[in-house]
Design a protein around this motif. Structure first.
Motif, PDB file in Angstrom:
ATOM      1  N   ASN A 191      64.463  -5.668   9.460  1.00 19.97           N
ATOM      2  CA  ASN A 191      63.256  -6.345  10.119  1.00 19.97           C
ATOM      3  C   ASN A 191      62.683  -6.819   8.916  1.00 19.97           C
ATOM      4  N   ALA A 198      60.784  -8.556  14.403  1.00 20.80           N
ATOM      5  CA  ALA A 198      61.027  -7.815  15.578  1.00 20.80           C
ATOM      6  C   ALA A 198      59.615  -7.179  16.083  1.00 20.80           C
ATOM      7  N   SER A 199      59.511  -6.980  17.346  1.00 22.76           N
ATOM      8  CA  SER A 199      58.581  -6.529  18.200  1.00 22.76           C
ATOM      9  C   SER A 199      58.221  -4.829  18.305  1.00 22.76           C
ATOM     10  N   THR A 202      56.354  -3.599  12.300  1.00 22.84           N
ATOM     11  CA  THR A 202      55.951  -4.639  13.170  1.00 22.84           C
ATOM     12  C   THR A 202      54.561  -4.797  12.684  1.00 22.84           C
ATOM     13  N   GLN A 237      65.735  -3.647  18.140  1.00 17.62           N
ATOM     14  CA  GLN A 237      63.912  -3.522  18.188  1.00 17.62           C
ATOM     15  C   GLN A 237      63.440  -5.044  18.383  1.00 17.62           C
ATOM     16  N   GLU A 238      64.119  -5.931  18.973  1.00 15.44           N
ATOM     17  CA  GLU A 238      63.700  -7.204  19.386  1.00 15.44           C
ATOM     18  C   GLU A 238      64.612  -7.400  20.954  1.00 15.44           C
ATOM     19  N   LYS A 282      65.438 -16.651  19.352  1.00 15.68           N
ATOM     20  CA  LYS A 282      66.114 -15.581  18.794  1.00 15.68           C
ATOM     21  C   LYS A 282      67.405 -15.784  18.024  1.00 15.68           C
ATOM     22  N   ASN A 303      67.470  -9.509  16.919  1.00 12.44           N
ATOM     23  CA  ASN A 303      67.512  -7.951  17.796  1.00 12.44           C
ATOM     24  C   ASN A 303      68.815  -7.033  17.203  1.00 12.44           C
ATOM     25  N   ILE A 321      58.478 -12.360  23.646  1.00 10.45           N
ATOM     26  CA  ILE A 321      58.237 -12.445  22.144  1.00 10.45           C
ATOM     27  C   ILE A 321      57.207 -13.261  21.745  1.00 10.45           C
ATOM     28  N   PRO A 364      62.828 -14.337  15.481  1.00 14.02           N
ATOM     29  CA  PRO A 364      63.245 -12.915  15.917  1.00 14.02           C
ATOM     30  C   PRO A 364      64.577 -12.597  15.878  1.00 14.02           C
TER      31      PRO A 364
END
Length: 260
Positions: free
Chosen positions: A225, A132-133, A138, A170-171, A195, A165, A178, A163
């Motif tokens: 994550n 997650a970004s 992260t 959080q993604e 994703k 979310n 991404i 990935p």
């Protein structure tokens, strides 16, 4: 198929104790039949009158100590009794089929939505992680994953990032956002995929396999994550790590599998 054990015939002196009224007789039978099941079953909430109900069975139902699996016990279902019970052998067949699978049986989509058969990684050690970004984990995880990959990629390690979310949203970005984030900010060179969902009804098949191969502290639920799975050169899951485990802490396990 299970069969209902024959009811013991009452002696003449005992017959008079059983109510002759049809309704009362039905109640007597219901009590005699379902009371032994009460300790290890859940009654279905608000059963509909149009369909017969059967208590949901707890996981202990399949235990070798369960009454249903003792020698000589059988249960016969009538034509209007729901056929929710299956032979115990089906459980072992399903479990055996699951263990026979490897990571190479799956095809996933990369970050550009192109199909990638995972058999292309056959013979390599894989570290698979849901990323997650915008997570508090992260920065440390992406930085350490990149460094571990740089160190061992020429020895046969691949890191596969998926990935997701589902944890605190959080993604939220698109696949291209991404990709740009991971490659620009953290110089990630390892493969990043489409994703996916890792929990719930839409769980990606590859994650169904990973979770069924290595149940964690809360069963097969991915907690957050950056949970990690380590896969050996034969495509089998050999270890699972919680999100707080640093990629650096996994190096010894990676080295051991690379040397095998």
């Amino acid at each position: 198929m299970l069969a209902i054990p024959c009811r013991k015939k009452h002696k003449p002196s005992e017959v008079s104790l059983v109510p002759n009224h049809p309704k009362m007789a039905s109640m007597a039978f219901s009590t005699a039949f379902f009371t032994p099941l009460h300790d290890f079953t859940h009654a279905r909430a608000n059963p509909t009158p149009s369909s017969p109900s059967f208590p949901f069975i707890k996981s202990s139902f399949a235990s070798s100590k369960s009454t249903f699996f003792q020698p000589g016990f059988s249960l016969q279902t009538s034509s209007n009794f729901p056929r929710t019970l299956v032979k115990s052998t089906s459980f072992s067949v399903h479990a055996r089929a699951a263990t026979e699978k490897t990571i190479y049986d799956f095809t996933v989509k990369d970050i550009d939505r192109k199909d990638v058969p995972l058999i292309k990684f056959k013979g390599k050690v894989l570290l698979i992680v849901n990323v997650a970004s915008r997570c508090g984990l992260t920065s440390s995880n992406y930085s350490e994953l990149s460094r571990v990959y740089e160190k061992y990629k020429n020895q046969g390690l691949e890191i596969l990032a998926f990935p997701c979310n589902q944890f605190g949203m959080q993604e939220p970005g698109s696949n291209q956002e991404i990709k740009q984030f991971a490659c620009t900010r953290f110089k990630a060179e390892f493969p990043i995929f489409d994703k996916v969902d890792v929990n719930g009804p839409f769980t990606a098949p590859v994650y169904q396999f990973l979770k069924s191969s290595a149940g964690g502290f809360l069963g097969d639920l991915i907690k957050w994550n950056f949970e990690k799975f380590l896969v050996d050169k034969n495509g089998k899951v050999v270890e699972r790590y919680p999100p707080t485990t640093s990629p650096f802490q996994i190096e010894k396990d990676i080295q051991r599998l690379l040397a095998a």
